[in-house]
Design an enzyme around this catalytic site. Structure first.
Site, PDB file in Angstrom:
ATOM      1  N   ASP A 134       3.308 -11.319  10.100  1.00 20.11           N
ATOM      2  CA  ASP A 134       3.953 -11.554  10.953  1.00 20.11           C
ATOM      3  C   ASP A 134       4.247 -12.722  11.714  1.00 20.11           C
ATOM      4  O   ASP A 134       4.757 -13.725  12.322  1.00 20.11           O
ATOM      5  CB  ASP A 134       3.988 -10.755  12.149  1.00 20.11           C
ATOM      6  CG  ASP A 134       4.675  -9.563  12.152  1.00 20.11           C
ATOM      7  OD1 ASP A 134       5.426  -9.462  10.394  1.00 20.11           O
ATOM      8  OD2 ASP A 134       4.145  -7.908  11.772  1.00 20.11           O
ATOM      9  N   ARG A 175       0.784  -1.314  -0.123  1.00 16.31           N
ATOM     10  CA  ARG A 175       0.195  -0.370   0.564  1.00 16.31           C
ATOM     11  C   ARG A 175       1.213   0.971   0.109  1.00 16.31           C
ATOM     12  O   ARG A 175       1.771   1.171   1.271  1.00 16.31           O
ATOM     13  CB  ARG A 175      -0.789   0.362   1.437  1.00 16.31           C
ATOM     14  CG  ARG A 175      -2.357   0.631   0.871  1.00 16.31           C
ATOM     15  CD  ARG A 175      -3.288   0.312   2.040  1.00 16.31           C
ATOM     16  NE  ARG A 175      -4.550   0.690   1.682  1.00 16.31           N
ATOM     17  CZ  ARG A 175      -5.629   1.087   2.461  1.00 16.31           C
ATOM     18  NH1 ARG A 175      -5.225   1.068   3.705  1.00 16.31           N
ATOM     19  NH2 ARG A 175      -6.509   1.340   2.236  1.00 16.31           N
TER      20      ARG A 175
END
Ligand code: URA
Length: 209
Positions: free
Chosen positions: A203, A104
């Site tokens: 993550d 993004r």
């Protein structure tokens, strides 16, 4: 309007609980994501076409069914989508795998492609687009835009957890793409994390922070 298929299976609910749990480490998280993807794959492949072939059993000759129809392509959205590939491939080992990387842009907030490698015959394949989290829908919409731009015409989107906001956005942008989701959660928070969700899927899969 596309269909939203939410899973309703005790094994899926059980495994989802443990990927949400903050105390689940990366190794177990990865294994569970893979198992969940395989279980979802069973539902995602429910409408694969069959054809009849003739075989010999030890007793007699018979007509029996095998998978026919369109070839399948699996397209994970990097990076968290990678965690779902093995589970899907264990059910559809002949599928080809394409990869799409998007980030993004912090200024425009638009999705920018940084990697795209797809099977050449993408237009002839029935595609399964993978991303564990459908949050705002921006990545999913951009990935499907990109795939359609390269000639893809038949797609399903598969995620583990979705926010209602993401489902609405994806349905509006791509009303021809059915959405398979293990669980629809409550909402997005102010940082676009899904609540209650599981945190950052990338993550947690790869042990980064
Ligand atoms: N992506 C994630 O990994 N988690 C969220 O909650 C939202 C987007």
């Amino acid at each position: 309007m596309s269909k939203v298929i939410e899973m309703n299976h005790p094994l899926i609910k059980h495994k989802l609980t443990f990927i949400r749990d903050i105390n689940t480490g990366s190794k177990e998280f990865r294994e569970l994501v893979s198992e969940l993807s395989m279980l979802m794959g069973y539902e995602v492949t429910r409408d694969l076409e069959l054809e009849e072939i003739e075989i010999d059993t030890p007793v007699t000759t018979m007509k029996a069914q095998v998978i026919a129809g369109k070839k399948v392509g699996i397209v994970p959205i990097l990076r968290a989508g990678l965690g779902m590939v093995d589970g899907m491939l264990s059910l559809i080992p002949a599928a080809k795998v394409g990869h799409i990387g998007l980030y993004r842009d912090p200024e425009t907030l638009k999705s920018v492609e940084y990697y795209c490698k797809l099977p050449q015959d993408i237009g002839e394949r029935s595609l399964i687009v993978l991303d564990p989290m459908l949050a705002t829908g921006v990545s999913a919409i951009s990935a499907i835009d990109l795939l359609k731009g390269r000639g893809a015409s038949h797609m399903k989107f598969v995620c583990l957890i979705a926010a209602p906001e993401g489902i609405k956005a994806l349905q509006e942008a791509h009303p021809d793409v059915d959405i398979y989701v293990a669980n629809i959660d409550e909402k997005l928070d102010e940082h676009a994390y899904i609540v209650p969700g599981l945190g950052d899927a990338g993550d947690r899969l790869f042990g980064t922070k």
